[in-house]
Design a protein around this motif. Structure first.
Motif, short mmCIF file in Angstrom:
data_model
loop_
_atom_site.label_atom_id
_atom_site.label_comp_id
_atom_site.label_asym_id
_atom_site.label_seq_id
_atom_site.Cartn_x
_atom_site.Cartn_y
_atom_site.Cartn_z
N ALA A 488 76.08 41.30 43.43
CA ALA A 488 76.93 42.38 43.96
C ALA A 488 78.30 42.36 43.29
N LYS A 489 78.83 41.13 43.10
CA LYS A 489 80.15 40.99 42.45
C LYS A 489 80.06 41.50 41.01
N GLU A 490 78.97 41.11 40.35
CA GLU A 490 78.78 41.54 38.96
C GLU A 490 78.64 43.05 38.87
N GLY A 491 78.01 43.60 39.91
CA GLY A 491 77.74 45.04 39.91
C GLY A 491 78.95 45.85 40.29
N GLY A 492 80.12 45.27 40.21
CA GLY A 492 81.33 46.07 40.41
C GLY A 492 82.03 45.85 41.72
N ARG A 493 81.60 44.91 42.54
CA ARG A 493 82.28 44.54 43.80
C ARG A 493 82.27 45.69 44.81
N ALA A 494 82.81 45.40 46.01
CA ALA A 494 82.89 46.35 47.12
C ALA A 494 81.54 46.98 47.43
N THR A 495 80.50 46.19 47.27
CA THR A 495 79.16 46.73 47.51
C THR A 495 78.26 45.60 48.00
N PHE A 496 77.01 45.92 48.29
CA PHE A 496 76.08 44.87 48.73
C PHE A 496 74.80 44.91 47.92
N ARG A 497 74.14 43.81 47.86
CA ARG A 497 72.86 43.72 47.15
C ARG A 497 71.90 42.90 47.99
N PHE A 498 70.64 43.33 48.00
CA PHE A 498 69.58 42.50 48.60
C PHE A 498 69.11 41.53 47.54
N PHE A 499 68.69 40.39 47.97
CA PHE A 499 68.14 39.43 47.01
C PHE A 499 66.81 39.98 46.47
N SER A 500 66.61 39.81 45.16
CA SER A 500 65.29 40.15 44.59
C SER A 500 64.88 39.02 43.65
N GLN A 501 63.58 38.99 43.42
CA GLN A 501 63.01 37.85 42.69
C GLN A 501 63.61 37.71 41.29
N ASP A 502 63.93 38.85 40.63
CA ASP A 502 64.44 38.76 39.25
C ASP A 502 65.79 38.03 39.19
N MET A 503 66.52 38.02 40.32
CA MET A 503 67.79 37.26 40.34
C MET A 503 67.48 35.78 40.17
N ASN A 504 66.41 35.40 40.78
CA ASN A 504 65.97 34.01 40.67
C ASN A 504 65.63 33.67 39.23
N GLU A 505 64.91 34.61 38.61
CA GLU A 505 64.50 34.37 37.22
C GLU A 505 65.74 34.23 36.33
N LYS A 506 66.74 35.08 36.58
CA LYS A 506 67.98 35.00 35.79
C LYS A 506 68.62 33.63 35.96
N VAL A 507 68.58 33.15 37.20
CA VAL A 507 69.18 31.85 37.47
C VAL A 507 68.43 30.75 36.74
N VAL A 508 67.10 30.86 36.77
CA VAL A 508 66.30 29.84 36.08
C VAL A 508 66.61 29.88 34.59
N ALA A 509 66.69 31.10 34.04
CA ALA A 509 66.98 31.24 32.61
C ALA A 509 68.35 30.65 32.30
N ARG A 510 69.29 30.95 33.20
CA ARG A 510 70.65 30.47 33.00
C ARG A 510 70.70 28.94 33.06
N ARG A 511 69.91 28.39 34.02
CA ARG A 511 69.91 26.93 34.14
C ARG A 511 69.33 26.29 32.88
N ASP A 512 68.28 26.97 32.32
CA ASP A 512 67.69 26.48 31.06
C ASP A 512 68.73 26.51 29.95
N LEU A 513 69.48 27.64 29.91
CA LEU A 513 70.51 27.76 28.87
C LEU A 513 71.55 26.66 29.01
N GLU A 514 71.94 26.44 30.25
CA GLU A 514 72.96 25.43 30.52
C GLU A 514 72.54 24.07 29.99
N SER A 515 71.29 23.68 30.34
CA SER A 515 70.87 22.34 29.92
C SER A 515 70.65 22.30 28.41
N GLY A 516 70.19 23.44 27.81
CA GLY A 516 69.98 23.49 26.36
C GLY A 516 71.31 23.43 25.62
#
Ligand code: C2E
Ligand code: CA
Ligand code: CA
Length: 763
Positions: A488-516
């Motif tokens: 929601a913050k990334e999407g411009g703030r002052a708004t709300f977002r429901f959790f969706s599975q692709d957010m999880n995937e982004k996090v996993v990808a990001r965690r992979d990037l971090e460790s790499g």
């Protein structure tokens, strides 16, 4: 009670049976003071019981003693009376014998004896059983035959001389009860001559009773060896001549030496004490029966006082126990409340919220769906920084109140810390409920806040995760709600977002990037590309911008736009940045001396004390002159606005290094810093260059930036120049340098950097 507490109660209570709920009310009593108090009460009652028992026993003993004493007195009295009567009998007989076995009986019986003649009669019976005389009738007018009387029969049929004490008989002449003490008298030849009789009013025998206060229900019995009552008083007053019935066989009473005491009924309580005593030398036993009731009644009264006192004291102790226990419980509850609530807003804190969230999962098992809203205020930090913490606190309180006012009773609001709030919303229909609530919350927070005289504007970003369907543990739910918030913050703030599975995937990808990325440097996966910077005036390359590339073993080339932010957040940009300086200086040292290199520098690098030393090391190692190195910083580095940043910039400038402002105009521009900081060059962002030809706004912004740089005697580099039209227009505006695909894309050093003359030869 706060909303949070009510809901926690609902959650907890639902899972309990009514019995357990009632039992839980007693839980505060489970304390050492309760045990101590109960022990005290127990001890008190043991003491009272002991006291009552001891007093009852001593009462019993004293009653027994009293009764035994009475028995002794009566026995002595009977013994004295009996021996006196026997002495009279023997006196009469001796007088008769000493007178030559004849006597003037009427005269003799009238002698004054010690015994009261009202109660005693003396009579003489001849050997045929006819009465010779009697103190009541000295000369019988008509013959009275007493041969059938027991006391006559006993002596006729026995040759022995003994004192006989008859059963009570009802007098034919006197119409009174009497007991006969009799002895035989003989003729000179020893043959039976008759019987001497002393009749005694049985009352005399038991007369001791009237002087002794035995109390009602008591009585005295004088018992013959045949078990027949000779005399009685009290309850036995009318039992003359009947058989005695007692708790003990009469025989055993008769055979006991001294006083025998028997208690009937409870000791010290209602009952009787029976003391018996054999009359020494006579066939008689004295039995005294004492009724304890009177004494017991006063004793009972005393006991009642003990019990009432002990009861009152016990109640006082119980009252104290309950008061102490519940006070302590309230105190503990208060402590627990303090530990679980936020001091500022009074809302549940993270600890309490976790507990409620945990129990919400338990409720969800029974079909109670819920949504978790994680709320973060946008731009709160700057309000805190600008107006100070007291205003920040007031704002947080106002936000909490506004949020709370828009919740239902079943929803729970908590402050997780800082400017982060959370709501557990019980869903009545579907997730649309959650969307409506989140939208309302965004709306109410967006309304201006009046704090004192200040009118503050703030907004909220909300991440929503749904209980059970998005995660089945508390920690997971919080994590995914945070992900939604982040989006929601990334999407411009002052708004709300429901959790969706692709957010999880982004996090996993990001965690992979971090460790790499952590290993990329040592594995040599990082590489610098260079893009030429061209002078507008000469149309010649004057330098290069060093742009970092990561050759990911699986993903190939990864864009810096993707991994630089991660490197900045994880702090990896510091060692990577040092490497970049070393590599860029080394690469440029091999180029012709009129070329410069521009190195991008992240804001966080300016926080490191290692920045200036590492730049110095890079210059020294490569032999590059400081004037051939430029660093590109963004407005946000300058916004850090601290003395340390300025000092570092001065140190770098002292080495001859130039400073460019990158992406100018895209951040929070505050033109004052252009004067304050030592800056050489402004880089005009690609976004403005892109709009140059087709949009008028782009044109005027670029023109303004160039005019500003010109006025401050700074050079300008326009980024992202892709077309000749853009170049022409920039040239017309007076832009000094350009960079973009029109002049070349970023390429590896080996493909783009020219070698110096000497270097070429050496190669
Ligand atoms: P930047 O500093 O603004 O770099 C310019 C970006 O624009 C580069 O993207 C470059 O390839 C791209 N670019 C240049 N000319 C054109 C053009 O004509 N058209 C288009 N579409 N793009 C053009 P790049 O290399 O992907 O870098 C992205 C950002 O990553 C950089 O933006 C910079 O902020 C960051 N970055 C790159 N290398 C480093 C580094 O070594 N250190 C740090 N701290 N940041 C770096
Ligand atoms: Ca740059
Ligand atoms: Ca740029």
């Amino acid at each position: 009670m706060s909303v949070a507490q009510t809901s926690l109660l609902t959650v907890d209570e639902k899972s309990k049976s009514p019995f357990r709920r009632r039992l839980a009310l007693l839980r505060p009593l489970a304390q050492p003071t309760t045990v101590f108090g109960l022990a005290l009460i127990g001890l008190l009652w043991i003491c009272v019981a002991q006291l009552v028992w001891t007093e009852r026993m001593s009462l019993q003993r004293s009653s027994e003693q009293d009764t035994a004493n009475i028995a002794l007195v009566v026995e002595q009295n009977v013994e004295r009376t009996s021996s006196e009567l026997d002495r009279i009998l023997k006196f009469l007989r001796e007088t008769y014998e000493s007178n030559g076995y004849k006597a003037d009986w009427p005269k003799l019986v009238q002698e004054k004896f010690t015994i009261d003649d009202q109660t005693v009669q003396i009579a003489v019976i001849d050997k045929t059983g006819m009465m010779i005389t009697s103190t009541a009738m000295l000369y019988p007018r008509k013959p009275i035959n007493l041969s059938d009387r027991e006391h006559f029969q006993v002596h006729v049929h026995s040759k022995r001389d003994f004192l006989f004490i008859s059963k009570p008989v009802f007098g034919r002449a006197s119409h009174k009860w009497s007991v006969q003490f009799t002895r035989r008298f003989n003729n000179a030849d020893g043959s039976f001559a008759g019987v001497l009789v002393i009749s005694l009013d049985p009352r005399l025998l038991a007369k001791a009773y009237s002087t002794l206060k035995l109390g009602p229900g008591s009585g005295i019995v004088l018992l013959g060896d045949d078990g027949v009552i000779r005399a009685g008083s009290g309850i036995y007053a009318d039992a003359l001549g009947s058989r005695y019935v007692g708790p003990e066989p009469t025989k055993s009473l008769r055979n006991t030496a001294g006083t025998k005491v028997i208690s009937v009924g409870e000791p010290g309580g209602r009952g009787r004490i029976i003391a018996s005593r054999r009359v020494a030398g006579y066939p008689l036993t004295v039995i005294v029966t004492a009724d304890n009731s009177a004494k017991t009644a006063s004793e009972r009264h005393k006991e009642l006082i003990y019990f009432v006192a002990a009861g009152t004291f016990s109640l006082a102790i119980l009252f104290a126990i309950v008061t102490i226990a519940y006070r302590r419980h309230r105190f503990e509850m208060e402590i627990i409340k303090l530990a679980r609530h936020d001091y500022l807003t009074g809302l549940s804190n993270r600890l309490h919220f976790s507990e409620i969230l945990d129990s919400s999962f338990a409720l969800a098992q029974e079909g109670g769906n819920f949504a978790l809203h994680v709320i973060d205020l946008d731009g709160f930090k700057s309000i805190n920084d600008t107006y100070g913490h007291p205003i920040g606190d007031c704002l947080l309180l106002a936000v909490a109140q506004r949020l709370q006012a828009n919740l239902r009773k079943t929803d729970v609001l908590a402050r997780l810390g800082g400017d982060e709030f959370a709501i557990i919303q019980v869903l009545t229909t579907d997730e649309n409920d959650a969307a409506l609530l989140a939208a309302r919350m965004c709306e109410v927070i967006a309304q201006p806040f009046q704090i004192g005289r200040l009118n503050l504007n703030i907004s909220a970003s909300i991440g929503i995760a749904l209980g059970v369907s998005d995660a089945d543990t508390m920690a997971d739910l919080l994590r995914v709600a945070d992900l939604a918030l982040y989006t929601a913050k990334e999407g411009g703030r002052a708004t709300f977002r429901f959790f969706s599975q692709d957010m999880n995937e982004k996090v996993v990808a990001r965690r992979d990037l971090e460790s790499g990325l952590a290993k990329a440097l040592e594995r040599g996966e990082l590489q610098l590309f260079y893009q030429p910077i061209v002078s507008v005036a000469s149309n010649e390359v004057v330098g290069y911008e060093a742009l970092l590339r990561w050759r990911h073993p699986e993903r190939g080339l990864v864009s810096p736009a993707e991994f630089i932010p991660i490197a900045e957040q994880t702090g990896l940009i510091i060692p990577i940045g040092e490497w970049i300086f070393g590599q860029a200086c080394a690469d440029l040292a091999k180029c012709p001396e009129d070329r410069t290199v521009s190195v991008n520098c992240a804001p966080i690098q300016f926080k490191s004390e290692n920045l200036v030393p590492s730049v110095k090391r890079a210059l020294a190692a490569s032999g590059l002159q400081g004037s051939r190195l430029r660093i590109e910083i963004t407005e946000s580095t300058l916004m850090q606005n601290d003395g340390a940043t300025l000092a570092k910039l001065d140190e770098l400038r002292a080495l001859g290094i130039g400073v460019s402002i990158d992406d100018f105009g895209t951040g929070f521009s505050c033109l004052g810093y252009l004067q304050r900081y030592p800056i050489d060059c402004i880089k005009i962002d690609r976004a403005f260059v892109l709009n140059l030809v087709n949009g008028r706004s782009g044109t005027s912004i670029v023109r303004a930036i160039i005019a500003l740089a010109c006025g401050l005697e700074m050079s300008t580099i326009a980024e992202g120049v892709e077309t000749e039209d853009q170049l022409r227009e920039l040239a017309e505006m007076g832009c000094t340098h350009v960079q973009g695909f029109l002049f070349g894309k970023p390429r590896p050093a080996s493909e783009i950097l020219p070698r110096r003359e000497g270097m070429m030869n050496a190669a």
